[in-house]
Design a protein around this motif. Structure first.
Motif, PDB file in Angstrom:
ATOM      1  N   GLY A   1       0.787  -1.222   0.000  1.00  0.00           N
ATOM      2  CA  GLY A   1       0.000   0.000   0.000  1.00  0.00           C
ATOM      3  C   GLY A   1       0.824   1.279   0.000  1.00  0.00           C
ATOM      4  O   GLY A   1       0.321   2.337   0.361  1.00  0.00           O
TER       5      GLY A   1
ATOM      6  N   MET B   1      -1.746   3.792   1.611  1.00  0.00           N
ATOM      7  CA  MET B   1      -3.011   3.258   2.123  1.00  0.00           C
ATOM      8  C   MET B   1      -2.868   2.940   3.613  1.00  0.00           C
ATOM      9  O   MET B   1      -2.198   1.975   3.992  1.00  0.00           O
ATOM     10  CB  MET B   1      -3.401   2.002   1.333  1.00  0.00           C
TER      11      MET B   1
ATOM     12  N   ASN C   1      -5.648  -2.473   0.236  1.00  0.00           N
ATOM     13  CA  ASN C   1      -6.217  -2.214   1.566  1.00  0.00           C
ATOM     14  C   ASN C   1      -6.242  -3.453   2.448  1.00  0.00           C
ATOM     15  O   ASN C   1      -7.088  -3.592   3.323  1.00  0.00           O
ATOM     16  CB  ASN C   1      -7.612  -1.596   1.459  1.00  0.00           C
TER      17      ASN C   1
ATOM     18  N   SER D   1      -6.615   1.941  -7.281  1.00  0.00           N
ATOM     19  CA  SER D   1      -7.001   1.308  -6.021  1.00  0.00           C
ATOM     20  C   SER D   1      -5.830   0.562  -5.399  1.00  0.00           C
ATOM     21  O   SER D   1      -5.026  -0.031  -6.107  1.00  0.00           O
ATOM     22  CB  SER D   1      -8.147   0.321  -6.268  1.00  0.00           C
TER      23      SER D   1
ATOM     24  N   PHE E   1      -9.411   4.069   6.631  1.00  0.00           N
ATOM     25  CA  PHE E   1      -8.929   2.723   6.348  1.00  0.00           C
ATOM     26  C   PHE E   1      -9.810   2.289   5.178  1.00  0.00           C
ATOM     27  O   PHE E   1     -10.946   1.843   5.355  1.00  0.00           O
ATOM     28  CB  PHE E   1      -9.122   1.802   7.555  1.00  0.00           C
ATOM     29  N   ALA E   2      -9.291   2.465   3.964  1.00  0.00           N
ATOM     30  CA  ALA E   2     -10.152   2.560   2.790  1.00  0.00           C
ATOM     31  C   ALA E   2     -10.747   1.229   2.350  1.00  0.00           C
ATOM     32  O   ALA E   2     -11.550   1.186   1.420  1.00  0.00           O
ATOM     33  CB  ALA E   2      -9.388   3.193   1.630  1.00  0.00           C
ATOM     34  N   GLY E   3     -10.365   0.142   3.003  1.00  0.00           N
ATOM     35  CA  GLY E   3     -11.013  -1.116   2.673  1.00  0.00           C
ATOM     36  C   GLY E   3     -12.474  -1.149   3.103  1.00  0.00           C
ATOM     37  O   GLY E   3     -13.275  -1.915   2.577  1.00  0.00           O
TER      38      GLY E   3
ATOM     39  N   ASN F   1     -11.448  -6.518   6.373  1.00  0.00           N
ATOM     40  CA  ASN F   1     -10.344  -7.296   6.927  1.00  0.00           C
ATOM     41  C   ASN F   1     -10.839  -8.075   8.134  1.00  0.00           C
ATOM     42  O   ASN F   1     -11.783  -7.657   8.802  1.00  0.00           O
ATOM     43  CB  ASN F   1      -9.191  -6.374   7.331  1.00  0.00           C
TER      44      ASN F   1
ATOM     45  N   ASP G   1      -4.829   1.646   5.608  1.00  0.00           N
ATOM     46  CA  ASP G   1      -5.394   0.351   5.989  1.00  0.00           C
ATOM     47  C   ASP G   1      -4.313  -0.728   6.055  1.00  0.00           C
ATOM     48  O   ASP G   1      -4.429  -1.696   6.800  1.00  0.00           O
ATOM     49  CB  ASP G   1      -6.473  -0.064   4.965  1.00  0.00           C
ATOM     50  N   SER G   2      -3.267  -0.580   5.223  1.00  0.00           N
ATOM     51  CA  SER G   2      -2.211  -1.592   5.175  1.00  0.00           C
ATOM     52  C   SER G   2      -1.024  -1.245   6.059  1.00  0.00           C
ATOM     53  O   SER G   2      -0.004  -1.938   6.020  1.00  0.00           O
ATOM     54  CB  SER G   2      -1.737  -1.779   3.726  1.00  0.00           C
TER      55      SER G   2
ATOM     56  N   GLN H   1     -11.077  -0.555  11.428  1.00  0.00           N
ATOM     57  CA  GLN H   1     -11.618   0.124  10.252  1.00  0.00           C
ATOM     58  C   GLN H   1     -12.816   0.998  10.619  1.00  0.00           C
ATOM     59  O   GLN H   1     -12.953   2.127  10.148  1.00  0.00           O
ATOM     60  CB  GLN H   1     -12.044  -0.905   9.193  1.00  0.00           C
TER      61      GLN H   1
END
Lengths: 617, 222
Positions: free
Chosen positions: A378, A406, B106, B103, A527-529, A503, A408-409, A511
């Motif tokens: 990310g 990112m 994530n 993208s 946390f874009a997931g 996740n 989130d990662s 998240q």
């Protein structure tokens, strides 16, 4: 050692710009109509006067706009923002039939349009959508881009009113909101954005009204997709769940067909002009889906330095502006020092955490130190670990919310730092204007606590702090905290909230916690997931953004009005000095203790548990 | 000070005027300057091949690798970029039919999928090496082979990262040279030519542009 060196360079350049820009902004906020430094007055003064004429803003005998009390100022700000909300919502819904839409995008779905309109009006720029696939060029420019300016101007205007309240004695007025909005936009935000936008284009950020460009791939690709059942008219048939129904073979599996991909489509658009203000105005809403990780939004190391400098530039310089306007520069330095005391260790921490490779990946025959060692999932190669960690800390210290990696990662503890920086109330630099007025609310709490400790009447800058100011400050400090915790609890309790996570394990909780920490502090990163473009999240996060913005602005304005009306008490040997290292320590302690007491339990459930899982393997 | 200064009219008029200035005049003025002063960069840094055919953007990566070991030998002659999490294919910078664009993955550091993806990419890299006779042993006491640089098995933030680290390029030099029957020294010269150092010697990270490198390989063949 190159990484730490880049962080030191960043902080040095930032601090070098605090005084000149802070001085400049003080001149703008205190100047007469048509007057601004650096030749901007002569260049744009006619525009300012024309705007006042059309708006019915009258001048007093000193060629200054006639001022109002705090209530009129506040109602004006609220009306201005309500109109902004309606305009952004309407533009999104109507973009399909409006011009400047070369990709032919349709109207934005109502829930998403509501969320996005709130998001940009409140200076949050939380994005539940992907820019290049959702918003027409017109919506980006005339809707989102305009709010990038106006929400930032709103923040600085409210701050200016509060500073005047502190600086003035026995005054019934605190400024003219129309004049403040106009002058901040014309003389501060527009010139800075124009310079930054051109610099970004020189690095490769796109700025074009052409539609997407198609290029040929060097190596053709293909992917398999299910063959859909269609009616005679060509419409896809839906199954019982309302999902498109594929043909199924004798084995019960969907029939697949190979789709060849021989081209790549390069998105364009008026990006640089919007990216400049989204960085400078602590907005953060990306032109493209991945924000400033996108190579066309942030192509080089130099564009990255400029963009990450722009995040903290105005919030840091406003500290100097504050000191200048209350005629005691030491007060501005003291607040800036408190911000740095919190920011620098947290920046160092997130850099240290991200510099370690994921132990699970390092164990399979991968060199965690080679090339771009560290946690590279990310992250972009041209930025590496140092610039990604720097951006993460800066964007969450300020309520900017743009990203170049990112979050989130991030490693569990590397991701904890951005969450906590947001939860501190976005007062460590914070949003333009909003960061400093938030911090000044903490200052009121700090002098109040200090006053209790030594048994003296609390004062700040010669103004007595009475229970009314203390109540308003408490509201401003606690509203975002309550919105974060209640919002997170509701989302975790409801299936609609839990449905969004991507996740497993404690990270799923992180998240959700991240999303409400971001929305309820007007940050906008994610946390874009998390799949947030759902009715549940569009509504709840939209409400969190709205209340945290305006339930802080109103009490802050009430404090401004109340302080302006007070007399100044003379400094005596018993007065608590508020520019000393002792007071800076006191202020830091109040910010940290409120943030820690409120959020440590929640953080323990998310990032801390996840960290223990990784080291426990 | 009037008791009730007007609110709605100034709010509406000011909003309209500032919208025109910041939402139309400002972006169009910047577009005008950009199109005159930096026309190439303002329009996506598009790269044209010798015949004038446009073959990519200098800033947007393209897919040359794979995470499928069976497909890997066919791609051994290319330098591979970073894994990409875009859909439906890697390095999809825009696909309006699918609503797809830039993208990241994530994936959380504790998500098992992250490790699976890295393992699959590693297996594909090893399969590509094996197809040109480079044997990699990664388990047991014999795992003395060069470890893979981290950026070759972790996906980028944008899914469009045009770069890899110089170490990741060097790791692939023996494979690509062997697959193309080229001298490794000459290959390294090409890699150096496509390497961008840190700006002013300090900002950012040194990187290799994968599309530029692969196009240079094709040009060198002719």
């Amino acid at each position: 050692m190159n990484g730490p060196l880049q962080l030191v360079i960043y902080l040095s350049v930032l601090l070098a710009m605090v005084k000149p820009l802070g001085w400049f902004m003080a001149r703008v906020l205190e100047g007469r109509t048509g007057e601004a430094p650096l030749g901007l007055g002569p260049a744009l003064g006619w525009l300012e006067r024309g705007i006042y004429a059309l708006c019915g803003v009258r001048a007093d005998s000193e060629r200054r706009p006639v001022e109002t009390g705090w209530k009129s100022y506040t109602v004006g700000i609220l009306a201005f923002n309500a109109i902004g909300f309606a305009a952004v919502y309407a533009l999104q819904r109507a973009q399909g039939v409006l011009p400047a839409n070369p990709a032919g995008l349709g109207p934005v779905e109502p829930g998403s349009a509501f969320n996005t309109a709130v998001s940009f009006v409140t200076n949050t720029n939380w994005q539940g959508y992907g820019g290049e696939t959702t918003m027409s060029y017109l919506t980006q420019m005339l809707g989102l881009g305009v709010q990038n300016f106006l929400s930032a101007a709103t923040g600085i205007a409210v701050l200016a009113a509060l500073i005047r309240g502190l600086a003035r004695r026995s005054s019934a007025t605190i400024g003219n909101c129309w004049a403040d909005l106009t002058r901040v936009t014309l003389y501060i935000l527009l010139p800075l954005s124009a310079v930054l936008a051109i610099a970004l284009v020189s690095q490769g950020v796109v700025q074009s009204l052409r539609g997407p460009q198609t290029v040929a791939l060097t190596v053709p690709l293909s992917y398999d997709e299910p063959v859909m059942q269609t009616e005679a008219a060509g419409n896809v048939v839906n199954d019982a769940d309302g999902q498109p129904a594929p043909f199924t073979g004798p084995d019960g599996k969907p029939v697949m067909k190979a789709v060849a991909v021989t081209t790549q489509t390069i998105p364009l658009g008026p990006a640089a002009s919007q990216i400049a203000i989204k960085q400078l105005g602590s907005n953060g809403g990306g032109f493209f889906n991945v924000n400033s990780a996108h190579p066309l939004e942030n192509p080089t190391a130099l564009s990255n330095l400029l963009e990450v400098l722009a995040i903290l530039l105005i919030p840091a310089a406003l500290c100097w502006t504050f000191g200048e306007m209350v005629r005691d520069r030491r007060q501005g330095w003291a607040v800036l020092a408190a911000m740095l005391v919190i920011f620098v260790p947290l920046l160092a921490a997130t850099y240290a955490f991200e510099s370690r490779a994921n132990p699970a990946i390092a164990a399979i025959g991968v060199d965690g130190a080679a090339g771009l060692g560290g946690n590279m999932e990310g992250k972009e190669a041209r930025f590496g670990i140092a610039n990604s960690a720097l951006w993460a800390a800066a964007t969450t210290a300020a309520s900017n919310g743009s990203v170049n990696a990112m979050h989130d990662s991030f490693t569990p503890l590397g991701g904890l730092v951005p969450i906590w920086l947001m939860q501190l109330g976005e007062v460590v630099f914070g949003g333009v204007g909003s960061g400093l007025y938030g911090m000044l609310m903490f200052v009121i709490v700090a002098v109040f606590v200090a006053g209790l400790m030594v048994g003296r009447t609390p004062e700040y800058l010669g103004k007595k702090i009475d229970p009314f100011e203390m109540k308003m400050a408490a509201i401003a400090v606690l509203v975002p905290c309550a919105l974060v915790l209640v919002g997170t609890a509701v989302a975790v309790a409801l299936p609609e909230g839990r449905a969004g996570v991507s996740n497993p394990g404690p990270h799923a909780f992180s998240q959700i916690l991240y999303s409400f920490s971001s929305a309820a502090n007007n940050n906008g990163s994610a946390f874009a997931g998390l799949s947030a473009n759902t009715p549940f999240y569009n509504l709840t996060l939209g409400l969190a953004m709205w209340f945290s913005r305006f339930w802080i602005i109103v009490p802050v304005m009430a404090v401004a009005g109340s302080l302006a009306a007070k007399k100044s008490s003379p400094t005596t040997s018993g007065t608590l000095p508020t520019h000393t290292p002792v007071f800076v320590g006191m202020l830091v302690a109040v910010v940290i203790i409120v943030g820690a007491l409120t959020f440590v339990p929640a953080l323990a459930l998310g990032p801390v548990v996840e960290h223990l899982q990784t080291v426990g393997r | 000070m009037p008791a009730h200064p007007p609110i709605f009219r100034p709010a509406l008029v000011l909003f309209a005027i500032l919208s025109v200035i910041t939402g139309i005049v400002y972006p169009l003025a910047i577009t005008g300057v950009a199109q005159v002063a930096f026309a190439d960069k303002a329009n996506g840094s598009i790269v044209a091949a010798a015949g004038g055919k446009v073959v990519g953007s200098a800033l947007i990566g393209q897919e040359f690798g794979t995470s499928d070991p069976t497909a890997a030998p066919g791609l051994a002659k290319w330098f591979w970029g970073r894994p990409s999490a875009t859909g439906p294919t890697p390095y999809t910078s825009l696909n309006l039919d699918k609503g797809a664009g830039s993208s990241g993955s994530n994936l959380a550091p504790t998500n098992p999928a992250l490790l699976e993806n890295a393992k699959a990419r590693l297996a594909a890299l090893d399969a590509a090496d094996a197809s040109v006779g480079i044997v990699r042993v990664r388990s047991g006491t014999q795992s003395r082979t060069t470890p893979v640089p981290l950026d070759l098995v972790t996906s980028s933030a944008s899914g469009l990262d045009p770069h890899i680290s110089p170490a990741a390029a060097e790791y692939q030099v023996p494979r690509v040279a062997s697959a193309r029957g080229m001298d490794e020294g000459r290959m390294r010269t090409l890699v150096r030519r496509c390497t961008e150092g840190r700006t002013l010697g300090v900002l950012g990270e040194p990187v290799v542009n994968v599309l530029a490198l692969n196009r240079a390989l094709e040009a060198a063949r002719r």
